[in-house]
Design a protein around this motif. Structure first.
Motif, PDB file in Angstrom:
ATOM      1  N   ILE A 185       0.824  -1.208   0.000  1.00  0.00           N
ATOM      2  CA  ILE A 185       0.000   0.000   0.000  1.00  0.00           C
ATOM      3  C   ILE A 185       0.862   1.265   0.000  1.00  0.00           C
ATOM      4  O   ILE A 185       0.434   2.316  -0.449  1.00  0.00           O
ATOM      5  N   THR A 186       2.092   1.143   0.485  1.00  0.00           N
ATOM      6  CA  THR A 186       2.949   2.328   0.541  1.00  0.00           C
ATOM      7  C   THR A 186       3.317   2.795  -0.873  1.00  0.00           C
ATOM      8  O   THR A 186       3.247   3.989  -1.175  1.00  0.00           O
ATOM      9  N   GLU A 187       3.683   1.834  -1.730  1.00  0.00           N
ATOM     10  CA  GLU A 187       3.940   2.178  -3.123  1.00  0.00           C
ATOM     11  C   GLU A 187       2.689   2.753  -3.767  1.00  0.00           C
ATOM     12  O   GLU A 187       2.750   3.674  -4.574  1.00  0.00           O
ATOM     13  N   LEU A 188       1.554   2.187  -3.368  1.00  0.00           N
ATOM     14  CA  LEU A 188       0.279   2.628  -3.938  1.00  0.00           C
ATOM     15  C   LEU A 188      -0.023   4.082  -3.567  1.00  0.00           C
ATOM     16  O   LEU A 188      -0.352   4.900  -4.431  1.00  0.00           O
ATOM     17  N   VAL A 189       0.127   4.420  -2.291  1.00  0.00           N
ATOM     18  CA  VAL A 189      -0.199   5.804  -1.908  1.00  0.00           C
ATOM     19  C   VAL A 189       0.838   6.782  -2.456  1.00  0.00           C
ATOM     20  O   VAL A 189       0.530   7.957  -2.691  1.00  0.00           O
ATOM     21  N   ALA A 190       2.052   6.290  -2.701  1.00  0.00           N
ATOM     22  CA  ALA A 190       3.080   7.182  -3.259  1.00  0.00           C
ATOM     23  C   ALA A 190       2.681   7.660  -4.661  1.00  0.00           C
ATOM     24  O   ALA A 190       3.106   8.719  -5.109  1.00  0.00           O
ATOM     25  N   GLU A 191       1.863   6.869  -5.339  1.00  0.00           N
ATOM     26  CA  GLU A 191       1.398   7.244  -6.675  1.00  0.00           C
ATOM     27  C   GLU A 191       0.382   8.380  -6.642  1.00  0.00           C
ATOM     28  O   GLU A 191       0.107   9.007  -7.670  1.00  0.00           O
ATOM     29  N   LEU A 192      -0.197   8.608  -5.491  1.00  0.00           N
ATOM     30  CA  LEU A 192      -1.286   9.590  -5.416  1.00  0.00           C
ATOM     31  C   LEU A 192      -0.722  11.005  -5.336  1.00  0.00           C
ATOM     32  O   LEU A 192       0.255  11.250  -4.621  1.00  0.00           O
ATOM     33  N   PRO A 193      -1.338  11.944  -6.046  1.00  0.00           N
ATOM     34  CA  PRO A 193      -0.816  13.312  -6.032  1.00  0.00           C
ATOM     35  C   PRO A 193      -0.844  13.955  -4.649  1.00  0.00           C
ATOM     36  O   PRO A 193      -0.086  14.889  -4.392  1.00  0.00           O
ATOM     37  N   GLY A 194      -1.713  13.459  -3.763  1.00  0.00           N
ATOM     38  CA  GLY A 194      -1.844  14.095  -2.451  1.00  0.00           C
ATOM     39  C   GLY A 194      -0.722  13.792  -1.480  1.00  0.00           C
ATOM     40  O   GLY A 194      -0.559  14.481  -0.473  1.00  0.00           O
ATOM     41  N   THR A 195       0.082  12.751  -1.750  1.00  0.00           N
ATOM     42  CA  THR A 195       1.149  12.438  -0.792  1.00  0.00           C
ATOM     43  C   THR A 195       2.365  13.317  -1.065  1.00  0.00           C
ATOM     44  O   THR A 195       2.703  13.624  -2.208  1.00  0.00           O
ATOM     45  N   TYR A 196       3.029  13.693   0.007  1.00  0.00           N
ATOM     46  CA  TYR A 196       4.122  14.669  -0.065  1.00  0.00           C
ATOM     47  C   TYR A 196       5.452  13.991   0.231  1.00  0.00           C
ATOM     48  O   TYR A 196       6.468  14.270  -0.372  1.00  0.00           O
ATOM     49  N   TYR A 197       5.407  13.100   1.181  1.00  0.00           N
ATOM     50  CA  TYR A 197       6.619  12.390   1.595  1.00  0.00           C
ATOM     51  C   TYR A 197       6.220  10.970   1.957  1.00  0.00           C
ATOM     52  O   TYR A 197       5.370  10.761   2.822  1.00  0.00           O
ATOM     53  N   VAL A 198       6.772  10.011   1.241  1.00  0.00           N
ATOM     54  CA  VAL A 198       6.436   8.605   1.479  1.00  0.00           C
ATOM     55  C   VAL A 198       7.736   7.829   1.624  1.00  0.00           C
ATOM     56  O   VAL A 198       8.611   7.888   0.743  1.00  0.00           O
ATOM     57  N   THR A 199       7.857   7.110   2.715  1.00  0.00           N
ATOM     58  CA  THR A 199       9.103   6.391   2.944  1.00  0.00           C
ATOM     59  C   THR A 199       8.832   5.076   3.656  1.00  0.00           C
ATOM     60  O   THR A 199       7.797   4.922   4.303  1.00  0.00           O
ATOM     61  N   ARG A 200       9.767   4.129   3.487  1.00  0.00           N
ATOM     62  CA  ARG A 200       9.639   2.859   4.214  1.00  0.00           C
ATOM     63  C   ARG A 200      10.897   2.667   5.052  1.00  0.00           C
ATOM     64  O   ARG A 200      12.016   2.749   4.547  1.00  0.00           O
ATOM     65  N   GLN A 201      10.697   2.419   6.334  1.00  0.00           N
ATOM     66  CA  GLN A 201      11.796   2.304   7.276  1.00  0.00           C
ATOM     67  C   GLN A 201      11.660   1.019   8.092  1.00  0.00           C
ATOM     68  O   GLN A 201      10.688   0.279   7.935  1.00  0.00           O
ATOM     69  N   ALA A 202      12.608   0.778   8.955  1.00  0.00           N
ATOM     70  CA  ALA A 202      12.536  -0.372   9.862  1.00  0.00           C
ATOM     71  C   ALA A 202      13.312  -0.022  11.127  1.00  0.00           C
ATOM     72  O   ALA A 202      14.050   0.973  11.155  1.00  0.00           O
ATOM     73  N   VAL A 203      13.137  -0.812  12.175  1.00  0.00           N
ATOM     74  CA  VAL A 203      13.790  -0.494  13.455  1.00  0.00           C
ATOM     75  C   VAL A 203      14.488  -1.709  14.064  1.00  0.00           C
ATOM     76  O   VAL A 203      14.642  -1.796  15.276  1.00  0.00           O
ATOM     77  N   TYR A 204      14.915  -2.658  13.213  1.00  0.00           N
ATOM     78  CA  TYR A 204      15.509  -3.868  13.785  1.00  0.00           C
ATOM     79  C   TYR A 204      17.012  -3.751  13.990  1.00  0.00           C
ATOM     80  O   TYR A 204      17.650  -4.692  14.461  1.00  0.00           O
ATOM     81  N   LYS A 205      17.592  -2.620  13.630  1.00  0.00           N
ATOM     82  CA  LYS A 205      19.017  -2.377  13.865  1.00  0.00           C
ATOM     83  C   LYS A 205      19.189  -0.930  14.317  1.00  0.00           C
ATOM     84  O   LYS A 205      18.424  -0.058  13.870  1.00  0.00           O
ATOM     85  N   PRO A 206      20.203  -0.637  15.136  1.00  0.00           N
ATOM     86  CA  PRO A 206      20.355   0.732  15.652  1.00  0.00           C
ATOM     87  C   PRO A 206      20.435   1.802  14.558  1.00  0.00           C
ATOM     88  O   PRO A 206      19.799   2.847  14.672  1.00  0.00           O
ATOM     89  N   ASN A 207      21.165   1.540  13.484  1.00  0.00           N
ATOM     90  CA  ASN A 207      21.267   2.594  12.464  1.00  0.00           C
ATOM     91  C   ASN A 207      19.923   2.819  11.779  1.00  0.00           C
ATOM     92  O   ASN A 207      19.571   3.944  11.420  1.00  0.00           O
ATOM     93  N   LEU A 208      19.133   1.744  11.670  1.00  0.00           N
ATOM     94  CA  LEU A 208      17.805   1.896  11.063  1.00  0.00           C
ATOM     95  C   LEU A 208      16.869   2.664  11.997  1.00  0.00           C
ATOM     96  O   LEU A 208      16.016   3.428  11.554  1.00  0.00           O
ATOM     97  N   VAL A 209      17.052   2.449  13.305  1.00  0.00           N
ATOM     98  CA  VAL A 209      16.246   3.186  14.282  1.00  0.00           C
ATOM     99  C   VAL A 209      16.506   4.679  14.119  1.00  0.00           C
ATOM    100  O   VAL A 209      15.583   5.495  14.094  1.00  0.00           O
ATOM    101  N   ARG A 210      17.782   5.025  13.974  1.00  0.00           N
ATOM    102  CA  ARG A 210      18.122   6.444  13.799  1.00  0.00           C
ATOM    103  C   ARG A 210      17.495   7.003  12.526  1.00  0.00           C
ATOM    104  O   ARG A 210      16.986   8.111  12.501  1.00  0.00           O
ATOM    105  N   ARG A 211      17.535   6.211  11.467  1.00  0.00           N
ATOM    106  CA  ARG A 211      16.944   6.663  10.199  1.00  0.00           C
ATOM    107  C   ARG A 211      15.427   6.837  10.316  1.00  0.00           C
ATOM    108  O   ARG A 211      14.861   7.787   9.799  1.00  0.00           O
ATOM    109  N   THR A 212      14.816   5.897  11.014  1.00  0.00           N
ATOM    110  CA  THR A 212      13.354   5.992  11.191  1.00  0.00           C
ATOM    111  C   THR A 212      13.011   7.249  11.975  1.00  0.00           C
ATOM    112  O   THR A 212      12.050   7.952  11.666  1.00  0.00           O
TER     113      THR A 212
END
Ligand SMILES: Cc1ncc(C[n+]2csc(CCOP(=O)(O)OP(=O)(O)O)c2C)c(N)n1
Ligand code: SF4
Ligand SMILES: [Mg+2]
Lengths: 274, 356
Positions: A185-212
């Protein structure tokens, strides 16, 4: 000698451990954010919900927007988010969080409004609300916890459950022909003109937590632009219903979820979409 | 001060919403009430800054109402029967979370997709709860275009007084017909902050939470007892009923909304024939004027209840008189409006004939 060692040396010279004078303001480098209530999380050990809650609380504290923020809790394991996040919150019906957020943001356009939703909530029962909220470009932040399962109700198949993945309602593994394919669904909503910022993150590693955390901060900050919906998916684990230890679940997530749900920005305000 | 205007019921209601200082409307088109959304879309924002949003469904509408009502704003939606059915989950949440708001149901014929013609088949759904759990809306039943307008203001007053959702239960005929209305003057849009709203937490107060989730049984029972106490209070204070020519009456015709007006005409025809007939028109359907019927039961020989359904309010009338006198029913369904003549005929056959 590095800075940390210097500080430590300083401690031992100047503090008396027995008086507990080590815990003084100038020594504190990390503490519970003021925006978290003094309550123990009910989440299972190792569950991503706790980490993401904390990140949201940290961002609200660092941006100093506690008094201007209104959150919407979902129906799902995070239904009690309001017991932890120390901001005004409304608990929405299953799947309707983004409609509730729309109602709030429309009458209070200058407040920070975010919804926090699971994959069953956002991408099954609430798909209609999700798509139309994003399509209207409501100036809110949607935080989407994708653990590929219905956590709260005991591990049934979610719209995001991987093909072959076992759940209580796909006990032989999800069969795409009879049960459908997992919904990105994230790719799907990214196609919509109304979305401004769409990203996919994860929190299973410390560096990913920082990115999230950075993504969440961006999601809040961009609300000021009033240019559309910010949508942050967090690919998450559910050790309890995946029937794994927290560590196993993180490995499984990395090996199985991430290849199907690749991390990174999908749409950014400056147009550097992937 | 107030001007008289010829207006459709739906338009009078929409105009009244603007004048009552409503802050937001969320809705989805459905006949016979789309004029509400259309009228508001044309002029509300320009005149008062009232937010108007056409949602993607009635489910979204009611949840937008839930969110916005939680900020303490004056918020409303309107729909017709199938759309109101879709809203029931949300209405149950709103009732439990005790949020003030206005829901308008311009009742059409059902069940199912039914017909776009007027009906009263949603009485049970409106006054007995509608969604899951034990709750009540305050339900107002206008019978004129004038009341379509006036009850909007009254609804918001009651909604905020009791922190309870209010429903205006009307029908497709009242929504579509034109009558003269005297509109009340424009009221300012104003924030009435009572302290429970989710508007952003200042440092010196704990966070406000709007929820209907109380997982501990004792807590959930406490919430239920609190709601029931509130409903008893509403029953004590807010019953509204109109009695027309009941003082010398031997027989009563009763009905709500549009039907009450037809009943009045039937009563006049009956009086022309020499029968002493009065009319009872409940204005609030919840709280229901049980006592009015109970007291009349000592004075009259029988009551004919008339509705545009298969007999719903009649159950409350029977409950009220508790078997003291005969209660008979005459109903039309599927969008058919009963005529005064057929009501008179039913009165003569079922009540007057039966009583003598
Ligand atoms: C209308 C409605 N249908 C079903 C449910 C039951 N239910 C509660 S939570 C849930 C699934 C939640 O899964 P998800 O959104 O993925 O959240 P998670 O617990 O995994 O974080 C379901 C089906 C409900 N509460 N309301
Ligand atoms: S059931 Fe799963 S999603 Fe829910 S708290 Fe436990 S680990 Fe987290
Ligand atoms: Mg889930």
């Amino acid at each position: 000698m590095n800075e940390k060692a210097l500080i430590e040396e300083d401690h031992y010279e100047n503090t008396n451990l027995r008086d507990n004078t080590i815990v003084v303001d100038e020594n504190i480098v990390y503490q519970v954010p003021k925006t978290l209530k003094d309550a123990d999380f009910h989440y299972c050990p190792g569950c991503a919900h706790s980490v993401v809650h904390r990140l949201i609380a940290e961002v609200i504290e660092e941006m100093d927007i506690q008094s201007e923020t209104i959150g919407i809790a979902p129906v799902g394991c995070a239904v009690f988010a309001y017991n932890y996040l120390d901001v005004d919150m409304t608990e929405a019906a299953h799947g309707r969080a983004s409609a509730v957020a729309t109602g709030i943001k429309r009458v209070l356009p200058d407040k920070y409004v975010f919804s926090y939703q699971g994959d069953g909530d956002l991408a099954a029962i609430g798909t209609g609300e999700t798509i139309h909220t994003c399509n209207r470009g409501e100036n809110i932040l949607i935080v989407f916890i994708n653990n590929g399962i219905y956590g709260m109700t005991g591990g049934q198949m979610a719209p995001t459950t991987l093909v072959g993945m076992k759940s209580t309602t796909s006990p032989m593994g999800r069969d795409a022909i009879t049960m459908g394919n997992p919904l990105k669904i994230t790719e799907l909503v990214a196609e919509l003109p109304g979305t401004y910022y769409v990203t996919r993150q994860a929190v299973y590693k410390p560096n990913l937590v920082r990115r999230t955390k950075k993504a969440i901060r961006k999601g809040f900050e961009l609300q000021k632009d009033k240019k559309g919906t910010c949508f942050i998916e967090v690919v998450a684990n559910c050790p309890s219903n995946w029937k794994m230890t927290p560590i196993e679940s993180n490995h499984w997530l990395e090996d199985n979820m991430i290849p199907f749900y690749p991390l990174g920005d999908i749409k950014t305000p400056d147009g550097r979409a992937k | 001060m107030s001007e008289a205007k010829l207006m459709k019921g739906n338009e009078a209601l929409a105009e009244a919403a603007i004048r009552a200082g409503a802050d937001a409307y969320f809705g989805y088109p459905i006949t016979p009430q789309s004029e509400v959304l259309e009228y508001l879309s044309r002029e509300a924002y320009q005149r008062t800054g009232m937010i108007i949003l056409q949602a993607e469904s009635e489910i979204a509408s009611i949840n937008m109402v839930y969110g916005a009502a939680g900020t303490g704003k004056k918020v409303m939606t309107s729909s017709s029967s199938p759309g109101i059915s879709l809203m029931q989950e949300g209405i149950s949440y709103i009732a439990c979370a005790e949020l003030p708001c206005l829901i308008v149901n311009v009742n059409r014929g059902g069940p199912g997709l039914g017909t776009i013609q007027p009906a009263q088949g949603d009485y049970f759904q409106s006054v007995k709860g509608g969604g899951h759990g034990d709750y009540h809306l305050i339900v107002l039943a206008p019978s004129t275009v004038q009341e379509m307008a006036d009850f909007v203001k009254l609804s918001f007053e009651l909604a905020f007084k009791y922190r309870n959702p209010v429903m205006i239960l009307t029908d497709g005929a009242l929504g579509q017909m034109m009558e003269k209305v005297k509109l009340f003057p424009q009221q300012p849009r104003e924030d009435i902050i009572q302290g429970w709203e989710t508007i952003g937490k200042p440092e010196d107060r704990p966070s406000n939470v709007i929820t209907s989730l109380h997982i501990q049984p004792d807590k959930m029972e406490e919430i239920n007892l609190h709601l029931q106490k509130k409903y008893r209070e509403i029953e004590k204070n807010e019953i509204r009923v109109e009695k027309i020519n009941c003082d010398d009456a031997d027989y009563i015709i009763t009905g709500y909304g549009l039907v009450a007006r037809i009943c009045q005409k039937a009563a006049e025809l009956a009086r022309d024939k020499g029968y002493k007939v009065g009319v009872v028109r409940p204005i609030t359907l919840f709280p229901f004027p049980y006592q009015t019927y109970f007291e009349l039961a000592d004075k009259v020989k029988g009551i004919l209840d008339v509705e545009m359904n298969a007999g719903q309010m009649v159950e409350d009338v029977r409950l009220a008189v508790n078997g003291k006198i005969p209660i008979e029913f005459h109903g039309r369904m599927g969008g058919i409006v009963p005529t005064p003549e057929e009501i008179l005929e039913a009165l003569e056959k079922k009540i007057i004939g039966g009583a003598e």
